[in-house]
Enzyme design. Structure first.
Site, mmCIF file in Angstrom:
data_model
loop_
_atom_site.group_PDB
_atom_site.id
_atom_site.type_symbol
_atom_site.label_atom_id
_atom_site.label_comp_id
_atom_site.label_asym_id
_atom_site.label_seq_id
_atom_site.Cartn_x
_atom_site.Cartn_y
_atom_site.Cartn_z
ATOM 1 N N ASP A 190 45.356 44.197 46.890
ATOM 2 C CA ASP A 190 45.839 45.769 47.486
ATOM 3 C C ASP A 190 46.130 47.335 46.394
ATOM 4 O O ASP A 190 46.739 47.184 45.501
ATOM 5 C CB ASP A 190 46.761 45.365 48.210
ATOM 6 C CG ASP A 190 46.982 46.187 49.215
ATOM 7 O OD1 ASP A 190 46.248 46.619 50.301
ATOM 8 O OD2 ASP A 190 47.802 46.999 49.717
ATOM 9 N N GLU A 219 43.637 32.496 30.691
ATOM 10 C CA GLU A 219 44.536 31.333 29.758
ATOM 11 C C GLU A 219 45.488 30.200 31.642
ATOM 12 O O GLU A 219 45.425 29.467 30.950
ATOM 13 C CB GLU A 219 46.426 31.637 30.453
ATOM 14 C CG GLU A 219 46.440 32.616 29.032
ATOM 15 C CD GLU A 219 47.812 33.745 29.013
ATOM 16 O OE1 GLU A 219 48.928 33.011 29.917
ATOM 17 O OE2 GLU A 219 48.017 34.437 29.012
#
Length: 617
Positions: free
Chosen positions: A252, A322
């Site tokens: 956002d 990751e």
């Protein structure tokens, strides 16, 4: 006499001639595409779920996570690749959950963390990925950090997490600068001096102190993203949800976290959808359709699109890398020109950025061609897909927006006393616009209910409104409640089947009965079945990872947008007269009825405000 029939989808009567010559000539490629999308998000169709308005599982009138889970088969049947869930975190709900009090928990209004885990598992079991909303520009004023900041003295580590400043004027009685809130009114609120601060009320004996910044509502204080503690906290929030198995984050106000040094005054204004009306006319001479595709949709000023935001997203990119599964970051960034927006999706930053320039382009052929080409050109420069969108929870639904007398207008909501959209025309144009969008290479977002053709609710009583934009503008703006009405699932049920009690947190218009999912499912030519057919065809023809070249016969047309994507021609007629197609043309999908003769060598006429997908030969 040749008989002319009007058919819902054209496929029943527009049968191709087996060895028809190539009826469409195309120019040089505008976009070559990846061939095969190496990552799922490059060509995905992603469906936005606004949780409080999607489906109510417990009967309290507010949608929730179990309600969403109960409707996953609807999304699987529709054929979407992923869902984006608007905020469901703990929140006082001052801004419909975009005021987050706890980023690691589910608000009881929506269920529990166990409910989220079940939703995620059930979505993944259906092959649907899940993106969750992240709100990093600001927190709720009820967040533990902000409460600690109020309890602490000026200059403390607790206050350094937010943007607290001394006021201007002899006694600090003026805000630190002249910035205005996007929801209306000042972007600063003053608190009392010293520990145990609270907003100044003017009560006798009160000692005013510092001011805090809130680009949105006063209950949404902005975080200070220069603070390493803030950055570390949000990286841990990312890991919390990634460990649960989410497939990505919609971010956002992705362009708003870093403010210009010194927080300088600004002589402009900001708004949810800022700028001038999108214009029509020739793309080379009309100032409303510049070559960079700008429509005035960008938020500008020293509080937006500062270069420092990119450091944040490079760090987040490393976190997501990751994890396996091509997790994605999606930017809600109202940024123009498109070359500036493309910086958010460079290879080491975010993966998608909503194309609001496309959303705000007028229903006119030349500007649409311009913004499509400019979007693809800008994103190709950085190796990113273009992410198309027409509606979301912050804008008037495109089924109503395109039905306005001026379909380039971008009002922040529509009142009953405003000029009303033409419901029939708006839906016809909305279906055509959606089919044009879904025929473009890249990723597309759908907003819940658009597959049903839902219009804006334009007659909401003021006493039921909840959007802070309505209140902070003293009712000058209707706000966003009209696009957030609960979904109609069953035409004959109380609350149109939204939940078991028939209650709905916002009232539904009576017209929603004819848009309910159950009266459209299985009905040839319905909006729902048109979307289903389009998504299935898009996947089968691999349009999301495809190419784009303009059809030369219509390249300068004032009425037609026509492009070739792989072996499919996408043709949208925005003019007032039907477009006659070459004989033998095979129609794959049509947004509305087309006219087809019954001759042995059929000819198709595409009516006004209709888009068709054709087999290119």
């Amino acid at each position: 006499m040749t008989r002319i029939d009007s058919t819902p989808t054209a496929t029943a009567t527009a049968t191709a001639t087996a060895d028809a010559p190539a009826p469409f000539s195309t120019g040089a490629l505008v976009h070559t595409g990846p061939g095969e999308a190496p990552e799922w998000w490059r060509d995905a169709v992603i469906y936005q779920v606004y949780p409080r308005s999607f489906a109510d599982g417990d009967g309290d009138g507010v949608g929730d996570l179990p309600g969403i889970t109960s409707k996953l088969d609807h999304l699987a049947e529709l054929g979407v690749d992923a869902v984006w869930l608007s905020p469901f975190y703990r929140s006082p709900q001052k801004d419909a959950g975009y005021d987050v009090a706890d980023y690691r928990d589910v608000d009881p209004l929506f269920g529990t963390l166990a409910d989220f885990d079940e939703l995620l598992a059930q979505a993944h079991a259906r092959g649907i990925r899940v993106i969750v909303d992240l709100v990093p520009n600001h927190t709720s004023d009820q967040h533990a950090w902000f409460q600690a900041a109020l309890a602490a003295p000026e200059g403390s580590a607790e206050r350094a997490r937010y943007v607290f400043r001394e006021g201007e004027g002899e006694h600090g009685e003026l805000p630190p600068n002249n910035w205005q809130s996007i929801f209306g009114g000042p972007a600063w609120t003053r608190v009392t001096a010293g520990p145990g601060a609270r907003p100044v009320t003017g009560a006798e004996g009160e000692t005013p102190g510092q001011w805090y910044l809130h680009l949105f509502d006063s209950t949404q204080p902005d975080l200070a993203w220069e603070n390493p503690e803030v950055r570390e906290e949000f990286e841990q929030v990312l890991r919390f949800w990634l460990d649960k198995g989410v497939d990505g984050f919609r971010v956002d106000v992705a362009h708003g976290m870093i403010k210009a040094d010194g927080l300088p005054d600004w002589d402009g204004t900001v708004s949810m959808v800022e700028g001038t009306e999108a214009a029509d006319g020739d793309e080379e001479t009309d100032p409303g359709a510049p070559e960079d595709g700008s429509t005035g949709a960008g938020n500008s000023g020293p509080m937006f699109d500062q270069d420092g935001v990119h450091e944040i997203y490079r760090a987040w990119h490393r976190v997501l890398a990751e994890y396996d599964g091509d997790r994605a970051l999606v930017a809600e960034a109202w940024v123009e020109p498109l070359s500036r927006l493309a910086r958010y999706v460079r290879p080491d930053e975010m993966h998608q950025a909503f194309n609001f320039s496309f959303l705000t382009t007028a229903w006119s052929a030349a500007p649409l061609r311009t913004v499509i080409a400019a979007s693809l050109r800008a994103n190709d420069e950085v190796g990113a897909p273009t992410t198309w969108v027409l509606s979301n929870h912050d804008v008037v639904r495109h089924a109503s927006r395109l039905g306005l007398a001026d379909p380039g207008l971008r009002p922040n909501g529509i009142f009953a006393h405003d000029a009303q959209p033409d419901e029939v025309l708006g839906l016809r144009r909305a279906r055509a616009a959606s089919l044009l969008m879904l025929g473009l290479p890249g990723s597309s977002y759908l907003y819940q209910g658009e597959e049903l053709g839902l219009p804006e609710h334009t007659a909401l009583p003021d006493d039921v409104r909840e959007d802070p934009a309505f209140f902070r503008t003293q009712g000058a703006e209707a706000g966003r409640d009209g696009c957030r009405i609960p979904i109609p699932w069953h035409a004959d049920a109380d609350g149109f089947g939204f939940g078991p009690s028939g209650r709905t947190w916002l009232p539904q218009p009576a017209s929603y009965a004819r848009y309910a999912a159950d009266v459209q499912r299985g009905v040839e030519g319905s909006t729902y079945e048109t979307y289903r057919t389009a998504l299935a065809t898009r996947r089968a023809e691999r349009l999301g990872s495809g190419t784009l070249a303009w059809v030369e016969d219509y390249a300068g047309s004032a009425d037609v947008v026509a492009l070739r994507n792989r072996d499919v021609v996408v043709l949208a007629n925005l003019g007032t007269e039907p477009v006659v197609l070459p004989r033998g043309t095979e129609v794959l999908v049509a947004s509305g009825p087309v006219l087809t003769d019954r001759s042995a060598d059929p000819q198709v006429r595409v009516p006004s405000d209709t888009t068709v997908w054709l087999r290119a030969r």
